[in-house]
Design an enzyme around this catalytic site. Structure first.
Site, mmCIF file in Angstrom:
data_model
loop_
_atom_site.group_PDB
_atom_site.id
_atom_site.type_symbol
_atom_site.label_atom_id
_atom_site.label_comp_id
_atom_site.label_asym_id
_atom_site.label_seq_id
_atom_site.Cartn_x
_atom_site.Cartn_y
_atom_site.Cartn_z
ATOM 1 N N SER A 108 0.848 -1.191 0.000
ATOM 2 C CA SER A 108 0.000 0.000 0.000
ATOM 3 C C SER A 108 0.884 1.241 0.000
ATOM 4 O O SER A 108 2.022 1.194 0.473
ATOM 5 C CB SER A 108 -0.864 -0.052 1.257
ATOM 6 N N SER A 109 0.344 2.338 -0.507
ATOM 7 C CA SER A 109 1.166 3.557 -0.584
ATOM 8 C C SER A 109 1.455 4.151 0.796
ATOM 9 O O SER A 109 2.258 5.083 0.895
ATOM 10 C CB SER A 109 0.491 4.589 -1.492
ATOM 11 N N CYS A 110 0.849 3.625 1.850
ATOM 12 C CA CYS A 110 1.147 4.141 3.201
ATOM 13 C C CYS A 110 2.542 3.708 3.678
ATOM 14 O O CYS A 110 2.973 4.095 4.760
ATOM 15 C CB CYS A 110 0.084 3.727 4.202
ATOM 16 N N TYR A 137 0.732 -0.969 10.517
ATOM 17 C CA TYR A 137 0.299 -1.565 9.251
ATOM 18 C C TYR A 137 1.370 -1.353 8.178
ATOM 19 O O TYR A 137 1.747 -2.286 7.455
ATOM 20 C CB TYR A 137 -1.016 -0.897 8.842
ATOM 21 N N LYS A 141 3.702 -3.979 5.902
ATOM 22 C CA LYS A 141 3.735 -3.994 4.433
ATOM 23 C C LYS A 141 5.178 -3.847 3.918
ATOM 24 O O LYS A 141 5.549 -4.455 2.916
ATOM 25 C CB LYS A 141 2.850 -2.875 3.877
ATOM 26 N N HIS A 184 -12.983 3.026 4.127
ATOM 27 C CA HIS A 184 -12.165 4.062 3.493
ATOM 28 C C HIS A 184 -13.069 5.205 3.007
ATOM 29 O O HIS A 184 -14.291 5.098 3.047
ATOM 30 C CB HIS A 184 -11.377 3.456 2.326
HETATM 31 N N1 LIG Z 1 -8.474 -1.033 -0.391
HETATM 32 C C1 LIG Z 1 -7.532 -0.171 -0.730
HETATM 33 O O1 LIG Z 1 -7.780 1.025 -0.951
HETATM 34 C C2 LIG Z 1 -6.117 -0.651 -0.877
HETATM 35 C C3 LIG Z 1 -5.181 0.287 -1.292
HETATM 36 C C4 LIG Z 1 -3.874 -0.101 -1.419
HETATM 37 C C5 LIG Z 1 -3.521 -1.400 -1.131
HETATM 38 N N2 LIG Z 1 -4.434 -2.302 -0.731
HETATM 39 C C6 LIG Z 1 -3.942 -3.641 -0.381
HETATM 40 O O2 LIG Z 1 -4.659 -4.677 -0.991
HETATM 41 C C7 LIG Z 1 -4.733 -5.811 -0.109
HETATM 42 C C8 LIG Z 1 -6.173 -6.250 0.017
HETATM 43 O O3 LIG Z 1 -6.963 -5.150 0.456
HETATM 44 P P1 LIG Z 1 -8.544 -5.120 0.292
HETATM 45 O O4 LIG Z 1 -8.923 -3.701 0.251
HETATM 46 O O5 LIG Z 1 -8.962 -6.062 -0.775
HETATM 47 O O6 LIG Z 1 -8.982 -5.698 1.703
HETATM 48 P P2 LIG Z 1 -10.329 -6.496 2.070
HETATM 49 O O7 LIG Z 1 -11.428 -6.096 1.150
HETATM 50 O O8 LIG Z 1 -10.517 -6.318 3.534
HETATM 51 O O9 LIG Z 1 -9.949 -7.997 1.756
HETATM 52 C C9 LIG Z 1 -8.978 -8.685 2.476
HETATM 53 C C10 LIG Z 1 -9.297 -10.147 2.414
HETATM 54 O O10 LIG Z 1 -8.302 -10.861 3.159
HETATM 55 C C11 LIG Z 1 -8.955 -11.836 3.954
HETATM 56 N N3 LIG Z 1 -8.153 -12.118 5.156
HETATM 57 C C12 LIG Z 1 -7.756 -11.247 6.095
HETATM 58 N N4 LIG Z 1 -7.062 -11.887 7.049
HETATM 59 C C13 LIG Z 1 -7.005 -13.189 6.685
HETATM 60 C C14 LIG Z 1 -6.455 -14.348 7.275
HETATM 61 N N5 LIG Z 1 -5.800 -14.291 8.446
HETATM 62 N N6 LIG Z 1 -6.595 -15.525 6.644
HETATM 63 C C15 LIG Z 1 -7.292 -15.601 5.466
HETATM 64 N N7 LIG Z 1 -7.855 -14.535 4.864
HETATM 65 C C16 LIG Z 1 -7.710 -13.339 5.471
HETATM 66 C C17 LIG Z 1 -10.266 -11.203 4.316
HETATM 67 O O11 LIG Z 1 -11.199 -12.173 4.713
HETATM 68 P P3 LIG Z 1 -12.311 -11.792 5.834
HETATM 69 O O12 LIG Z 1 -13.022 -10.583 5.298
HETATM 70 O O13 LIG Z 1 -13.142 -13.016 5.928
HETATM 71 O O14 LIG Z 1 -11.520 -11.486 7.081
HETATM 72 C C18 LIG Z 1 -10.650 -10.510 3.017
HETATM 73 O O15 LIG Z 1 -11.319 -11.382 2.137
HETATM 74 C C19 LIG Z 1 -4.097 -5.371 1.204
HETATM 75 O O16 LIG Z 1 -2.808 -5.872 1.284
HETATM 76 C C20 LIG Z 1 -4.052 -3.871 1.111
HETATM 77 O O17 LIG Z 1 -2.939 -3.330 1.748
HETATM 78 C C21 LIG Z 1 -5.740 -1.959 -0.599
#
Ligand SMILES: NC(=O)c1ccc[n+]([C@@H]2O[C@H](COP(=O)([O-])OP(=O)(O)OC[C@H]3O[C@@H](n4cnc5c(N)ncnc54)[C@H](OP(=O)(O)O)[C@@H]3O)[C@@H](O)[C@H]2O)c1
Length: 323
Positions: A108-110, A137, A141, A184
């Site tokens: 992530s950009s953070c 966090y 990362k 968010h």
């Molecule tokens: N969203 C953004 O704006 C954004 C921006 C930059 C980077 N990212 C990166 O993209 C990645 C995914 O983000 P996202 O926004 O898609 O998050 P998300 O919608 O919360 O999805 C994360 C997924 O990971 C699963 N998970 C979490 N802990 C787990 C564990 N211990 N074992 C198995 N599954 C697990 C969650 O399942 P449950 O829901 O069942 O817990 C969920 O399905 C992250 O690394 C984040 O840093 C996101």
């Protein structure tokens, strides 16, 4: 013809993971392996080991993580650092152990310092202090990037290990978390404007002055970038990156003020009241934009502008309410 691979997408029910699955399916991949969190808790090393022993995928997209906004990061810092470190260490090491050559790690950009020059290039990593609210966090990362790089450095030449990382800007789109507190900015505002419209409220108040500038990217554009980065030829990738600076930024290259964003969401949702800014509340950094020129050099361009992306996101939000 596309080369079929066995591909494990960790976190396939999340915002990012579900978009990656959509993109892989669109590109013709049909052997995609997934597990829900309740089927496989990636914090559990033994279970992760058994999973990789059984499945032995060719590629892994690591999009499972504990993710949240400022409130969640501030309230659960221990869970944010512990769970993310464990998930990354378990997945990357156990994948390596069964011979997986290709991993794409989602950061992530953070990860960039609070006072990094704008737009933030990959080289800003580890040049200054992080934003305190999400430091745990961000540290997890950064550890993920360094895990990938360290396995490449130790096992890249001999065993062909080639693990890569992408650092996306703020994402939004189908599959987002619309929790009223723990979400968010875009999904949070979609929910608030939608609720205000239904209740006929004349006013929505937003924290801060509305002047900070932020960058947003539609999640399907990010998923295309992920598949491209994963499959880019190794020589080309190594020319664009360096062995200890191997991550790639993924951003739209365009930032908007929070006021412009709020107005765009209000328009998309059909909220006809006023938008008010509570200037007594904190603003955060004045500007956050990443430099995605390395990704542009790899041939990627975003396909959705903000209004197009918001329309798709809002349709998805309404569909979810109906189900
Ligand atoms: N969203 C953004 O704006 C954004 C921006 C930059 C980077 N990212 C990166 O993209 C990645 C995914 O983000 P996202 O926004 O898609 O998050 P998300 O919608 O919360 O999805 C994360 C997924 O990971 C699963 N998970 C979490 N802990 C787990 C564990 N211990 N074992 C198995 N599954 C697990 C969650 O399942 P449950 O829901 O069942 O817990 C969920 O399905 C992250 O690394 C984040 O840093 C996101």
């Amino acid at each position: 013809m596309i080369k079929q691979q066995k591909i494990y997408v960790a976190g396939h029910r999340g915002l990012v993971g579900s978009a990656i699955v959509r993109q892989l399916e669109k590109s013709g991949q049909s052997n995609i392996v997934t597990r829900t969190h309740s089927d496989l808790d990636l914090i559990n090393q033994q279970k992760v080991r058994e999973f990789f022993d059984a499945e032995k995928p060719d590629q892994v997209y690591l999009a499972a993580a504990r993710v949240g906004g400022i409130y969640a990061n501030n309230t659960f810092p221990a869970q944010f650092i512990y769970e993310n470190l464990m998930v990354e260490a378990n997945v990357i090491h156990e994948a390596w152990r069964v011979g997986v050559k290709k991993i794409l790690f989602l950061g992530s950009s953070c990860i960039y310092p609070k006072l990094a020059d704008q737009p933030m290039a990959e080289g800003a990593l580890l040049t200054g202090s992080l934003e305190p609210t999400n430091e745990p966090y961000a540290i997890s990362k950064i550890a993920g990037i360094k895990l990938c790089e360290s396995y490449n450095r130790q096992y890249g030449e001999v065993k062909g290990v080639d693990y890569r990382s992408v650092m996306p800007t703020n994402l939004y789109g189908p599959g987002d978390n619309y929790h009223p507190v723990n979400s968010h900015v875009i999904p949070g505002l979609i929910r608030r404007f939608h609720d205000a419209k239904l209740q006929g409220l004349p006013l929505v108040t937003i924290w801060g002055t509305g002047t900070p500038r932020r960058e947003f990217l539609f999640v399907d554009d990010m998923a295309r970038a992920c598949v491209l980065v994963m499959n880019t030829d190794r020589d080309k990738y190594q020319r664009i990156t360096a062995s200890m600076l191997s991550h790639i930024n993924v951003g739209s290259g365009k930032d908007v003020t929070i006021k412009e964003l709020a107005e765009a969401i209000g328009k998309c949702v059909g909220f006809e009241g006023e938008i008010n800014f509570d200037k007594t509340k904190p603003d955060g950094a004045p500007r956050k934009l990443i430099d995605s020129s390395k990704l542009l050099k790899m041939g990627w361009r975003p396909e959705y502008n903000l209004m197009q992306g918001l329309d798709v996101a809002y349709q998805n939000f309404c569909e979810n309410l109906r189900h």
